[in-house]
Each structure stands twice: as structure tokens, then as C-alpha cells.
Design an enzyme around this catalytic site. Structure first.
Site, PDB file in Angstrom:
ATOM      1  N   ARG A 137      45.663  38.718  36.244  1.00  0.00           N
ATOM      2  CA  ARG A 137      45.290  39.850  35.388  1.00  0.00           C
ATOM      3  C   ARG A 137      45.456  41.173  36.138  1.00  0.00           C
ATOM      4  O   ARG A 137      45.883  42.177  35.557  1.00  0.00           O
ATOM      5  CB  ARG A 137      43.860  39.675  34.865  1.00  0.00           C
ATOM      6  CG  ARG A 137      43.535  40.663  33.756  1.00  0.00           C
ATOM      7  CD  ARG A 137      42.248  40.311  33.048  1.00  0.00           C
ATOM      8  NE  ARG A 137      41.107  40.357  33.944  1.00  0.00           N
ATOM      9  CZ  ARG A 137      39.884  39.944  33.615  1.00  0.00           C
ATOM     10  NH1 ARG A 137      39.644  39.446  32.414  1.00  0.00           N
ATOM     11  NH2 ARG A 137      38.895  40.022  34.475  1.00  0.00           N
ATOM     12  N   LYS A 240      42.700  45.964  32.718  1.00  0.00           N
ATOM     13  CA  LYS A 240      41.410  46.356  33.288  1.00  0.00           C
ATOM     14  C   LYS A 240      41.590  47.601  34.153  1.00  0.00           C
ATOM     15  O   LYS A 240      41.488  47.540  35.390  1.00  0.00           O
ATOM     16  CB  LYS A 240      40.858  45.174  34.091  1.00  0.00           C
ATOM     17  CG  LYS A 240      39.351  45.136  34.185  1.00  0.00           C
ATOM     18  CD  LYS A 240      38.870  43.766  34.606  1.00  0.00           C
ATOM     19  CE  LYS A 240      37.445  43.775  35.071  1.00  0.00           C
ATOM     20  NZ  LYS A 240      36.457  44.184  34.071  1.00  0.00           N
ATOM     21  N   GLU A 276      35.601  44.331  20.940  1.00  0.00           N
ATOM     22  CA  GLU A 276      34.790  43.727  21.997  1.00  0.00           C
ATOM     23  C   GLU A 276      33.676  44.682  22.400  1.00  0.00           C
ATOM     24  O   GLU A 276      33.622  45.824  21.943  1.00  0.00           O
ATOM     25  CB  GLU A 276      35.647  43.344  23.193  1.00  0.00           C
ATOM     26  CG  GLU A 276      36.308  44.507  23.910  1.00  0.00           C
ATOM     27  CD  GLU A 276      37.059  44.052  25.168  1.00  0.00           C
ATOM     28  OE1 GLU A 276      36.555  43.195  25.907  1.00  0.00           O
ATOM     29  OE2 GLU A 276      38.150  44.594  25.410  1.00  0.00           O
TER      30      GLU A 276
HETATM   31  N1  PLP Z   1      36.011  42.817  28.360  1.00  0.00           N
HETATM   32  C1  PLP Z   1      35.805  43.856  29.188  1.00  0.00           C
HETATM   33  C2  PLP Z   1      36.069  45.213  28.656  1.00  0.00           C
HETATM   34  C3  PLP Z   1      35.364  43.645  30.490  1.00  0.00           C
HETATM   35  O1  PLP Z   1      35.148  44.670  31.310  1.00  0.00           O
HETATM   36  C4  PLP Z   1      35.138  42.333  30.942  1.00  0.00           C
HETATM   37  C5  PLP Z   1      34.716  42.087  32.300  1.00  0.00           C
HETATM   38  O2  PLP Z   1      35.490  41.785  33.134  1.00  0.00           O
HETATM   39  C6  PLP Z   1      35.354  41.289  30.045  1.00  0.00           C
HETATM   40  C7  PLP Z   1      35.792  41.555  28.771  1.00  0.00           C
HETATM   41  C8  PLP Z   1      35.141  39.884  30.487  1.00  0.00           C
HETATM   42  O3  PLP Z   1      36.208  39.407  31.260  1.00  0.00           O
HETATM   43  P1  PLP Z   1      35.998  38.267  32.318  1.00  0.00           P
HETATM   44  O4  PLP Z   1      35.381  37.118  31.616  1.00  0.00           O
HETATM   45  O5  PLP Z   1      37.359  37.948  32.795  1.00  0.00           O
HETATM   46  O6  PLP Z   1      35.111  38.809  33.368  1.00  0.00           O
HETATM   47  C1  COI Z   2      32.900  42.095  35.006  1.00  0.00           C
HETATM   48  O1  COI Z   2      32.318  41.343  34.220  1.00  0.00           O
HETATM   49  O2  COI Z   2      33.369  41.687  36.068  1.00  0.00           O
HETATM   50  C2  COI Z   2      33.093  43.491  34.700  1.00  0.00           C
HETATM   51  O3  COI Z   2      34.087  44.013  35.088  1.00  0.00           O
HETATM   52  C3  COI Z   2      32.061  44.259  34.042  1.00  0.00           C
HETATM   53  C4  COI Z   2      31.782  45.489  34.838  1.00  0.00           C
HETATM   54  C5  COI Z   2      32.260  46.691  34.109  1.00  0.00           C
HETATM   55  C6  COI Z   2      30.357  45.578  35.220  1.00  0.00           C
END
Ligand code: PLP
Ligand code: COI
Length: 398
Positions: A137, A240, A276
Site C-alpha cells: 500500500r 494513505k 468511510e
Molecule cells: N481508512 C482510513 C482513512 C485509515 O486511515 C485507515 C487506517 O489505516 C483505515 C481505513 C484502515 O486501514 P488498515 O486496516 O489497513 O489499518
Molecule cells: C491506522 O489505523 O493505522 C491509522 O492510520 C489511523 C491513524 C490516522 C491514527
């Protein structure tokens, strides 16, 4: 040029490298990365590993009440990209860095980050949840904003090394905490006209964490953000990058001030479909607890937690996965709703406030629903090594 106070090696000559098949550490000398990484013998590796195990969780912290905030640890891992190639991974014991006043990260937002976790497991090992997915990612994020890719092996080496060098800070097994790993990449070269930087910095730091929202599995009330969008339809919502979080700060803080810890975004075109939450994906259990429902949209971040939950819901609980457009009006028909992500794990949402109305979810909005509870238990049991890791999601560090 970035000027960092490096303490090369950080007192340890060990640089770990993953064996993808075994999910264990191997000597770096057998990999492509060996040019840029310090070599060590297998014997030394083993002795360093046992030293790490002895030091694991030895910091005196209130492990059961960690929350989610920054604290200094032993060191961070870093590499710089100059003249078209990545330099060696290095260790710094500082908690600050120096960058040029015209660095592209400061003006043009050339920055992307990741979040993943390491766990102290039941058998005494230390394991990281699906780090390869984060490596992939970060590459997608980097491509979108014209930053160089961090090679997967380099990402994994840096993450493992950051965990190893800070093993005192891994919350002990049974505390419920984990070590949050924050890799990030940014343009650190000076430029005034708009254009991508020609220098970049990649850093991985770690911090011990507990619950993101106080109360663990207690449901929260979310509010729909109606005055702002999180992402444009063909913008950068699916990667991200730092700017997405800057855009969320005002709506998020306004929601918090009104008493809602979580804010939910709708699609920016019709304002009809769920996208989301600001820092996590939306998941729901519906159709009489037979379906796992989650929005499909080009402008949301593909959560690794969500992808894992979809698989568990289907393969372990026999639920039907509905990955589709989800209208906000459907919410009151769902049995259970949650926010999911690395930081928030699964945070149940009992109520959603939309257009001034409170929509209750399920029969008991004050309690986590049975399906989400099962999913939470499955996921955390895999992460803490309490049940078999059938899908080889966990990477062993020590
Ligand atoms: N959506 C957003 C905007 C996020 O910042 C995060 C955190 O990382 C997620 C979703 C969840 O992603 P992940 O499960 O890969 O941490
Ligand atoms: C994560 O879940 O790793 C995120 O990036 C959320 C963060 C903005 C606190």
C-alpha cells in the site's frame, strides 16, 4: 539535504531480513538488499534474537492503560533516497529530524504513511500482522504522489528492525496492548516551483498502544459529516497520503466537540452512499446476521483489517460478503455496524447521527453485537497467537 544525527548500528550489528516462505528471519546476505544492509552471521542473529526476547516488554509502563499517544522509545529506523537510489537503513536515537525549509513535504504535501502492529504472542514470540500488505500500500501511495517506491524487502527489514530495537516497548502478552508501527515516506529535498522532490526520507518509528477509543468494545455514536468531503471522486482518497488527514481534521474536531468520537463520510457526488470514517473503514452485519457488508468505492482506503475481516466472515463464520455501494438510508436496517482499522481494530458503532436524526443500530445499540464480537475475537486471537494462523498472516520477528 536532510541532516540527521545518526548513530549507525544503534549499538547492535543485527539487521533482520524476512524469509517470506517461513515468515522468519534470515541472514540478509542471501537477498538482493544485502548491498545496503549490514551483514551478520546466523549465529549472531540467533544470539541477538534471544537478547531481544529477554528484553521484550521490560520498559516500566502502565501496560493496561496505554491509550494511543506518542512517547519516545529507543530509536527509529531511517533511509534516504538520493541520486536515484536508496541508501542504507540506519538507526537514530533522536526524536527529531532536520529538513530544508523548502522540502516538498512542507509545501506540497509529498508525504505518505502506514500503520501496522506487532504483538507479543502466547508462545512468547513477537509477530507482526500482514506487513507485506502495508509495504504494497505504501508503494501505491508513493506512486500516486510521485515518490520513489520503498522496495518491499527494505520496508520489511526496516519494520522488523524498528520492532527489534524497541522490544522493551512491546506490551506484554495478556495486557491487550500492541506495538504500533508507523512507517512514513516524504519529500525531503528543497524545491520552490511545483514538482516532485529529488530527495526522500523513509522513517519507521514505533509506539506502544492500547485502545484508540476508550472503552474497547463499547459502542460509540458516529456522526455523518455533511459539510465536508473526505476525498474527491478521482482524488487521493484511496491512498494513505498526509493531505487526506489534514482535510479530515476540522470535521473530525467539530464532531468531537459535539460529543461524537467518530465521523462518517458520504460519497462526494450524490451524498447518498457511505464512504468511510476519517481513520477507518465502515463495516456492517445485515440480512438477519447472514451478510458482512462493506462499501465499494474508488475513493476509500483499502483497509487491510477490513480485507482480513471479510475473509474471516466468509470462511470462518459462513457469512455472505457484500462488497458494494451502501446507501446511508440502509443503516437503520443493519444488525450491527463498526469502524475497522489497525488503530481502532473493530470499534462497534451503536448509533449514527444523520440530518439531525439519531439512527439506532440493531436491537441493543449499547452493546457490541454477537457477530462483530465473534469477528473481534477471531482477529485478536490470531494476532496474539491464541489460535492457529491458518492463513500465514503473522510474520515472526522473534
Ligand atoms: N481508512 C482510513 C482513512 C485509515 O486511515 C485507515 C487506517 O489505516 C483505515 C481505513 C484502515 O486501514 P488498515 O486496516 O489497513 O489499518
Ligand atoms: C491506522 O489505523 O493505522 C491509522 O492510520 C489511523 C491513524 C490516522 C491514527
Amino acid at each position: 539535504m536532510i541532516a540527521l544525527a545518526w548513530l549507525v548500528g544503534g549499538g547492535s550489528s543485527f539487521t533482520p531480513v524476512f524469509d517470506k516462505k517461513e515468515g522468519a528471519l534470515i541472514s540478509p546476505s542471501s537477498t538482493r538488499q544485502s548491498r545496503t544492509l549490514a551483514c551478520c552471521s546466523r549465529k549472531k542473529t540467533v544470539s541477538c534474537l534471544s537478547q531481544s526476547l529477554q528484553r521484550a516488554s521490560s520498559a516500566s509502563l502502565d501496560w493496561k492503560n496505554l491509550g494511543f499517544s506518542f512517547m519516545p522509545t529507543n530509536c527509529f529506523v531511517c533511509a534516504t533516497y538520493q541520486n536515484g537510489c536508496w541508501g542504507e537503513l540506519e538507526i537514530s536515537k533522536e526524536t527529531t529530524i532536520r529538513i530544508p525549509i523548502a522540502a516538498t513535504v512542507l509545501h506540497y504535501g509529498q508525504a505518505a504513511f502506514e500503520g501496522l502492529k506487532a504483538f507479543a504472542c502466547k508462545d512468547g514470540s513477537i509477530r507482526i500482522f500482514r506487513p507485506e500488505k502495508n509495504a504494497e500500500r505504501l508503494q501505491r501511495s508513493a506512486s500516486r504522489i510521485m515518490m520513489p517506491l520503498v522496495p518491499k524487502e527494505m520496508f520489511l527489514n526496516a519494520v522488523v528492525r524498528a520492532v527489534q530495537e524497541n522490544c522493551e516497548y512491546i506490551p506484554p502478552y495478556g495486557s491487550g496492548g500492541s506495538l504500533y508501527i508507523r512507517p512514513f515516506l516524504f519529500g525531503s529535498g528543497a524545491r520552490v516551483g511545483l514538482g516532485p522532490s529529488d530527495e526522500y526520507t523513509f522513517i519507521v518509528f514505533v509506539v506502544p498502544v492500547g485502545d484508540y477509543y476508550k472503552g474497547g468494545l463499547a459502542p460509540v455514536t458516529a456522526v455523518v459529516t455533511e459539510d465536508y468531503d473526505r476525498a474527491a471522486p478521482l482524488g487521493v482518497g484511496n491512498v494513505k497520503v498526509g493531505g487526506n488527514y489534514a482535510a479530515d481534521l476540522l470535521p473530525y474536531m467539530q464532531s468531537k466537540e459535539k460529543g461524537y468520537p467518530v465521523n462518517l463520510y458520504l460519497d462526494p457526488v450524490e451524498r447518498k452512499y457511505i464512504e468511510e470514517f476519517g481513520t477507518s473503514n465502515f463495516i456492517a452485519i445485515g440480512n438477519n446476521k447472514k451478510s458482512f457488508i462493506t462499501p465499494n468505492s474508488k475513493s476509500i482506503l483499502k483497509s487491510i483489517t477490513n480485507q482480513s475481516l471479510m475473509q474471516l466472515a466468509q470462511e470462518e463464520l459462513g457469512l455472505q460478503v457484500e462488497y458494494r455501494k451502501v446507501a446511508i438510508d440502509e443503516v437503520s436496517h443493519f444488525d450491527e455496524v463498526a469502524a475497522c482499522g489497525t488503530a481502532v481494530v473493530i470499534t462497534p458503532v451503536g448509533r449514527i447521527v444523520y440530518q439531525g436524526r439519531v439512527m439506532n443500530i440493531g436491537n441493543n445499540p449499547d452493546q457490541v453485537g454477537p457477530v462483530l464480537k465473534q469477528l473481534y475475537e477471531l482477529m485478536t486471537s490470531i494476532q496474539f497467537g491464541q489460535i492457529a494462523d491458518k492463513r500465514h498472516w503473522m510474520y515472526r520477528v522473534v
